[in-house]
Design a protein around this motif. Sequence first.
Motif, PDB file in Angstrom:
ATOM      1  N   VAL A 104      19.057 -10.849  37.546  1.00  0.00           N
ATOM      2  CA  VAL A 104      17.629 -10.938  37.874  1.00  0.00           C
ATOM      3  C   VAL A 104      17.344 -12.194  38.692  1.00  0.00           C
ATOM      4  O   VAL A 104      16.565 -12.169  39.656  1.00  0.00           O
ATOM      5  N   ALA A 105      17.998 -13.300  38.330  1.00  0.00           N
ATOM      6  CA  ALA A 105      17.774 -14.552  39.055  1.00  0.00           C
ATOM      7  C   ALA A 105      18.173 -14.417  40.522  1.00  0.00           C
ATOM      8  O   ALA A 105      17.449 -14.879  41.416  1.00  0.00           O
ATOM      9  N   GLN A 106      19.310 -13.790  40.780  1.00  0.00           N
ATOM     10  CA  GLN A 106      19.797 -13.697  42.150  1.00  0.00           C
ATOM     11  C   GLN A 106      19.127 -12.571  42.933  1.00  0.00           C
ATOM     12  O   GLN A 106      18.781 -12.749  44.109  1.00  0.00           O
ATOM     13  N   CYS A 107      18.958 -11.418  42.305  1.00  0.00           N
ATOM     14  CA  CYS A 107      18.528 -10.220  43.035  1.00  0.00           C
ATOM     15  C   CYS A 107      17.012 -10.034  43.053  1.00  0.00           C
ATOM     16  O   CYS A 107      16.481  -9.405  43.971  1.00  0.00           O
ATOM     17  N   TRP A 108      16.326 -10.559  42.046  1.00  0.00           N
ATOM     18  CA  TRP A 108      14.861 -10.480  42.074  1.00  0.00           C
ATOM     19  C   TRP A 108      14.265 -11.834  42.468  1.00  0.00           C
ATOM     20  O   TRP A 108      13.654 -11.957  43.524  1.00  0.00           O
ATOM     21  N   ALA A 109      14.477 -12.856  41.633  1.00  0.00           N
ATOM     22  CA  ALA A 109      13.880 -14.156  41.941  1.00  0.00           C
ATOM     23  C   ALA A 109      14.404 -14.698  43.267  1.00  0.00           C
ATOM     24  O   ALA A 109      13.652 -15.268  44.063  1.00  0.00           O
ATOM     25  N   GLY A 110      15.692 -14.507  43.518  1.00  0.00           N
ATOM     26  CA  GLY A 110      16.285 -15.046  44.730  1.00  0.00           C
ATOM     27  C   GLY A 110      15.772 -14.412  46.003  1.00  0.00           C
ATOM     28  O   GLY A 110      15.907 -14.982  47.086  1.00  0.00           O
ATOM     29  N   THR A 111      15.164 -13.221  45.891  1.00  0.00           N
ATOM     30  CA  THR A 111      14.627 -12.552  47.078  1.00  0.00           C
ATOM     31  C   THR A 111      13.107 -12.497  47.094  1.00  0.00           C
ATOM     32  O   THR A 111      12.519 -12.265  48.157  1.00  0.00           O
ATOM     33  N   LYS A 114       9.608 -18.055  46.733  1.00  0.00           N
ATOM     34  CA  LYS A 114       9.652 -18.922  47.914  1.00  0.00           C
ATOM     35  C   LYS A 114       9.250 -20.329  47.495  1.00  0.00           C
ATOM     36  O   LYS A 114       8.755 -20.558  46.378  1.00  0.00           O
ATOM     37  N   ALA A 115       9.449 -21.265  48.394  1.00  0.00           N
ATOM     38  CA  ALA A 115       9.097 -22.657  48.119  1.00  0.00           C
ATOM     39  C   ALA A 115       7.632 -22.757  47.713  1.00  0.00           C
ATOM     40  O   ALA A 115       6.758 -22.145  48.326  1.00  0.00           O
ATOM     41  N   GLY A 116       7.384 -23.522  46.651  1.00  0.00           N
ATOM     42  CA  GLY A 116       6.024 -23.679  46.137  1.00  0.00           C
ATOM     43  C   GLY A 116       5.724 -22.790  44.946  1.00  0.00           C
ATOM     44  O   GLY A 116       4.771 -23.054  44.203  1.00  0.00           O
ATOM     45  N   ASP A 117       6.517 -21.724  44.765  1.00  0.00           N
ATOM     46  CA  ASP A 117       6.355 -20.895  43.571  1.00  0.00           C
ATOM     47  C   ASP A 117       6.870 -21.648  42.343  1.00  0.00           C
ATOM     48  O   ASP A 117       7.585 -22.653  42.463  1.00  0.00           O
ATOM     49  N   VAL A 131      19.797 -22.331  33.174  1.00  0.00           N
ATOM     50  CA  VAL A 131      20.624 -22.684  34.326  1.00  0.00           C
ATOM     51  C   VAL A 131      20.475 -21.695  35.491  1.00  0.00           C
ATOM     52  O   VAL A 131      20.367 -22.134  36.650  1.00  0.00           O
ATOM     53  N   PRO A 132      20.459 -20.374  35.269  1.00  0.00           N
ATOM     54  CA  PRO A 132      20.299 -19.474  36.427  1.00  0.00           C
ATOM     55  C   PRO A 132      19.011 -19.718  37.197  1.00  0.00           C
ATOM     56  O   PRO A 132      18.991 -19.601  38.435  1.00  0.00           O
ATOM     57  N   TRP A 133      17.941 -20.046  36.480  1.00  0.00           N
ATOM     58  CA  TRP A 133      16.659 -20.318  37.149  1.00  0.00           C
ATOM     59  C   TRP A 133      16.700 -21.643  37.887  1.00  0.00           C
ATOM     60  O   TRP A 133      16.099 -21.783  38.970  1.00  0.00           O
ATOM     61  N   GLN A 134      17.422 -22.625  37.343  1.00  0.00           N
ATOM     62  CA  GLN A 134      17.580 -23.896  38.052  1.00  0.00           C
ATOM     63  C   GLN A 134      18.344 -23.696  39.358  1.00  0.00           C
ATOM     64  O   GLN A 134      18.007 -24.302  40.389  1.00  0.00           O
ATOM     65  N   MET A 135      19.349 -22.844  39.324  1.00  0.00           N
ATOM     66  CA  MET A 135      20.135 -22.593  40.532  1.00  0.00           C
ATOM     67  C   MET A 135      19.263 -21.980  41.626  1.00  0.00           C
ATOM     68  O   MET A 135      19.339 -22.368  42.795  1.00  0.00           O
ATOM     69  N   VAL A 136      18.434 -21.017  41.232  1.00  0.00           N
ATOM     70  CA  VAL A 136      17.524 -20.394  42.192  1.00  0.00           C
ATOM     71  C   VAL A 136      16.482 -21.405  42.675  1.00  0.00           C
ATOM     72  O   VAL A 136      16.174 -21.485  43.871  1.00  0.00           O
ATOM     73  N   ALA A 137      15.944 -22.171  41.732  1.00  0.00           N
ATOM     74  CA  ALA A 137      14.891 -23.130  42.084  1.00  0.00           C
ATOM     75  C   ALA A 137      15.401 -24.173  43.079  1.00  0.00           C
ATOM     76  O   ALA A 137      14.699 -24.531  44.036  1.00  0.00           O
ATOM     77  N   ARG A 139      17.763 -23.821  45.215  1.00  0.00           N
ATOM     78  CA  ARG A 139      18.027 -23.203  46.509  1.00  0.00           C
ATOM     79  C   ARG A 139      16.751 -22.895  47.285  1.00  0.00           C
ATOM     80  O   ARG A 139      16.703 -23.030  48.504  1.00  0.00           O
ATOM     81  N   LEU A 140      15.707 -22.522  46.560  1.00  0.00           N
ATOM     82  CA  LEU A 140      14.493 -22.043  47.219  1.00  0.00           C
ATOM     83  C   LEU A 140      13.357 -23.060  47.249  1.00  0.00           C
ATOM     84  O   LEU A 140      12.351 -22.826  47.912  1.00  0.00           O
ATOM     85  N   GLY A 141      13.494 -24.154  46.515  1.00  0.00           N
ATOM     86  CA  GLY A 141      12.386 -25.099  46.438  1.00  0.00           C
ATOM     87  C   GLY A 141      11.308 -24.655  45.479  1.00  0.00           C
ATOM     88  O   GLY A 141      10.118 -24.933  45.675  1.00  0.00           O
ATOM     89  N   VAL A 142      11.715 -23.987  44.403  1.00  0.00           N
ATOM     90  CA  VAL A 142      10.807 -23.507  43.358  1.00  0.00           C
ATOM     91  C   VAL A 142      10.787 -24.532  42.223  1.00  0.00           C
ATOM     92  O   VAL A 142      11.808 -25.163  41.921  1.00  0.00           O
ATOM     93  N   ALA A 143       9.639 -24.710  41.589  1.00  0.00           N
ATOM     94  CA  ALA A 143       9.506 -25.654  40.477  1.00  0.00           C
ATOM     95  C   ALA A 143       9.602 -24.924  39.136  1.00  0.00           C
ATOM     96  O   ALA A 143       9.243 -23.749  39.033  1.00  0.00           O
ATOM     97  N   ILE A 144      10.080 -25.626  38.136  1.00  0.00           N
ATOM     98  CA  ILE A 144      10.190 -25.078  36.776  1.00  0.00           C
ATOM     99  C   ILE A 144       9.313 -25.895  35.841  1.00  0.00           C
ATOM    100  O   ILE A 144       9.384 -27.125  35.818  1.00  0.00           O
ATOM    101  N   ASP A 145       8.488 -25.205  35.062  1.00  0.00           N
ATOM    102  CA  ASP A 145       7.663 -25.833  34.030  1.00  0.00           C
ATOM    103  C   ASP A 145       8.143 -25.362  32.658  1.00  0.00           C
ATOM    104  O   ASP A 145       8.725 -24.277  32.526  1.00  0.00           O
ATOM    105  N   VAL A 146       7.881 -26.162  31.636  1.00  0.00           N
ATOM    106  CA  VAL A 146       8.436 -25.904  30.306  1.00  0.00           C
ATOM    107  C   VAL A 146       7.319 -25.877  29.271  1.00  0.00           C
ATOM    108  O   VAL A 146       6.562 -26.842  29.117  1.00  0.00           O
ATOM    109  N   ILE A 147       7.237 -24.777  28.525  1.00  0.00           N
ATOM    110  CA  ILE A 147       6.244 -24.616  27.469  1.00  0.00           C
ATOM    111  C   ILE A 147       6.712 -25.384  26.230  1.00  0.00           C
ATOM    112  O   ILE A 147       7.858 -25.229  25.799  1.00  0.00           O
ATOM    113  N   PRO A 148       5.852 -26.197  25.611  1.00  0.00           N
ATOM    114  CA  PRO A 148       6.250 -26.910  24.388  1.00  0.00           C
ATOM    115  C   PRO A 148       6.276 -25.969  23.186  1.00  0.00           C
ATOM    116  O   PRO A 148       5.923 -24.785  23.278  1.00  0.00           O
TER     117      PRO A 148
END
Length: 408
Positions: A104-111, A114-117, A131-137, A139-148
């Motif tokens: 899903v990270a490569q085939c959906w998120a990776g396509t 985009k940057a800013g998402d 880790v898979p989401w970090q790899m995509v982020a 590469r694409l300039g995507v940010a990751i937020d974390v729920i407490p």
Amino acid sequence: MSVLIVPKTETEALDHRADFPAIPAGWAYLDTAATAQKPQAVIDAITRGYDTTYATVHRGVYQRSADMTLAFEAARRRVAAFLNAGSENEIVFVRGATEGINLVAQCWAGTQLKAGDRILLSQLEHHSNIVPWQMVAERLGVAIDVIPLTPDHKIDLDAMGAMITPAHKLVALAHVSNVLGSLLDARRAADIAHSVGARLLLDGCQAVPRIAVDVAALDCDFYVFSGHKLYGPTGIGVLWARPELLDAMPPYQGGGSMIDKVSFAKTTYAPPPGRFEAGTPHIVGVLGLHAAIDYVESIGLDRIHAHETALVTLTREALSQINSLTLFGPEDSAGIVSFSIQGVHPHDIGTILDEAGVAVRAGHHCAQPLMETLGVDATARASFGVYNTADDVAALVRGIERVTRIFG
């Protein structure tokens, strides 16, 4: 300290230890969250698959190959029914949940991103859902937020609702925590995600062996799990996704079976799920997964969950009497109890328990960010299955009493 005892009707209504030949008498196997032991029915299905019925699938025109193809695709339909999917074509066989998330990270998120998402995760996620989401982020300039987490160590959905924005395109959460046993209100999480147009992926590894999963009722967009945690074989898992999402995703790997037509000028791809199943699949693993689903449903997931909940209650009540011991996770955790003992490394706990015939997991459980949140380097973890009884809990508590005597 005396071991708490609960009525047999609560914890011994299920006693399926005899179905599991790898569990000898006197051994308390409390590491089901890592991998479940295999019932004889699954072992027999695997043996038959290799012994008297083996052939390739989707290729041969001879009868045995045709028969094996029918059995392979019957297993796909069985998984679809198990998850209440709309069609067997929504079921992709993968090596495990890790591969499903990476797909899903490569085939959906990776396509699609985009940057800013932004992507939204939680503090209790397994590394495979970080880790898979970090790899995509990256590469694409995507940010990751974390729920407490809430004070009782559940994903804080109130915080999720306050944090999420239209910039969030994907939310990826554990349905049940592999460390804490925390059960997510998945439908509420889906409603929050969909309120801003985000997609929701659920890591169901610890959920499918313990509770009935209905992807239609949960209203998620992707669901993944591993067969070996569901009393099935290793090397096989499932990705379920909404058909329109699968249709829009390019293939993950190239090779045999996933094609429509190949030429040196251009290759066209098969429709899902074949598009994502390049090469010869884990044929016998799929048959073993079918047998595992039949096994747990013959017992009843509601009964399994009630049984494990009773064992968790018994364990937490007994361990809470030890002053030097800290329990993590909610009181109503699903089949999992994590703990630490002051001044004792979890690896020492695990080693001493092993000497007493009790098998638990000790370490960070592939959840190092969660360990940091809990303020520890590692924990010991006891996790239950259909083969466990109150006797296993008693053995665990006796072993921990010995740990505390050794370490003073």
